[in-house]
Motif scaffolding. Structure first.
Motif, short mmCIF file in Angstrom:
data_model
loop_
_atom_site.label_atom_id
_atom_site.label_comp_id
_atom_site.label_asym_id
_atom_site.label_seq_id
_atom_site.Cartn_x
_atom_site.Cartn_y
_atom_site.Cartn_z
N THR A 1 -14.13 6.38 -1.85
CA THR A 1 -14.55 5.20 -2.60
C THR A 1 -13.33 4.38 -3.02
O THR A 1 -12.26 4.92 -3.27
CB THR A 1 -15.38 5.57 -3.84
N VAL A 2 -13.53 3.08 -3.10
CA VAL A 2 -12.47 2.16 -3.52
C VAL A 2 -12.95 1.45 -4.77
O VAL A 2 -14.06 0.94 -4.81
CB VAL A 2 -12.14 1.13 -2.41
N LYS A 3 -12.08 1.42 -5.78
CA LYS A 3 -12.41 0.74 -7.04
C LYS A 3 -11.26 -0.16 -7.46
O LYS A 3 -10.10 0.11 -7.14
CB LYS A 3 -12.71 1.76 -8.13
N ASP A 4 -11.61 -1.22 -8.19
CA ASP A 4 -10.64 -2.18 -8.71
C ASP A 4 -10.11 -1.66 -10.05
O ASP A 4 -10.77 -1.77 -11.06
CB ASP A 4 -11.31 -3.54 -8.88
N TRP A 5 -8.92 -1.10 -10.04
CA TRP A 5 -8.32 -0.51 -11.25
C TRP A 5 -7.56 -1.54 -12.07
O TRP A 5 -7.00 -1.22 -13.09
CB TRP A 5 -7.40 0.64 -10.85
N ARG B 1 -3.28 0.15 -3.53
CA ARG B 1 -2.80 -1.20 -3.20
C ARG B 1 -2.34 -1.78 -4.52
O ARG B 1 -3.12 -1.90 -5.46
CB ARG B 1 -3.90 -2.05 -2.59
N PHE C 1 -6.10 -1.73 -6.38
CA PHE C 1 -7.19 -0.92 -5.88
C PHE C 1 -6.71 0.49 -5.61
O PHE C 1 -5.56 0.71 -5.22
CB PHE C 1 -7.75 -1.52 -4.58
N ALA D 1 -13.00 -8.77 -5.58
CA ALA D 1 -13.75 -8.20 -4.46
C ALA D 1 -12.90 -7.12 -3.78
O ALA D 1 -11.68 -7.25 -3.68
CB ALA D 1 -14.09 -9.30 -3.47
N LEU D 2 -13.57 -6.06 -3.33
CA LEU D 2 -12.85 -4.99 -2.66
C LEU D 2 -12.32 -5.49 -1.32
O LEU D 2 -13.02 -6.19 -0.60
CB LEU D 2 -13.77 -3.79 -2.44
N ASP E 1 0.85 -1.19 0.00
CA ASP E 1 0.00 0.00 0.00
C ASP E 1 0.89 1.24 0.00
O ASP E 1 1.90 1.28 0.72
CB ASP E 1 -0.88 0.04 1.25
N LYS F 1 -8.09 4.03 -3.55
CA LYS F 1 -9.07 4.74 -2.73
C LYS F 1 -8.92 6.21 -3.08
O LYS F 1 -7.85 6.80 -2.89
CB LYS F 1 -8.82 4.52 -1.24
N PHE G 1 -8.79 -2.26 3.56
CA PHE G 1 -8.22 -1.14 2.81
C PHE G 1 -8.88 0.12 3.23
O PHE G 1 -9.26 1.00 2.84
CB PHE G 1 -8.36 -1.45 1.30
#
Length: 100
Positions: A85-89, A63, A78, A95-96, A2, A80, A100
């Motif tokens: 908000t957290v998104k899978d980039w 991350r 991921f 899954a989130l 991270d 933030k 995190f």
């Protein structure tokens, strides 16, 4: 791993998007720019990432998988954003992470 930093630049393009984060050096030196690679713009748009989702000056937490050569860069999993908000980039639909 991270990392936390301030967005210096963001490029939502294809085939890969890039976020450049200014990260405080862990060894006490000045801030360092980290190149963070993500999936392409079309995949990011599908999960709600717009060109103004992360802008220069925004803080963020990533991350990611550190580059093998140890340089200041990583493959983004991921992110933030400033709004929390957290998104899978990575674009793989993972899954989130709860931690995190």
């Amino acid at each position: 791993m991270d990392i936390r930093g301030v967005v210096a630049e963001g490029h939502l393009v294809g085939p890969h998007s890039w976020i450049y984060l200014e990260v405080k050096d862990a060894k006490g030196g000045g801030p360092r720019i980290w190149a963070v690679e993500a999936t392409g713009r079309p995949q990011l748009q599908k999960i709600g990432v717009t060109p103004d989702y992360v802008n220069p000056g925004h803080t963020g937490k990533a991350r990611c998988h550190h580059l093998r050569d140890g340089s200041n860069g990583c493959l983004l999993g991921f992110l933030k954003a400033k709004d929390g908000t957290v998104k899978d980039w990575d674009g793989n639909g993972a899954a989130l992470p709860a931690d995190f």
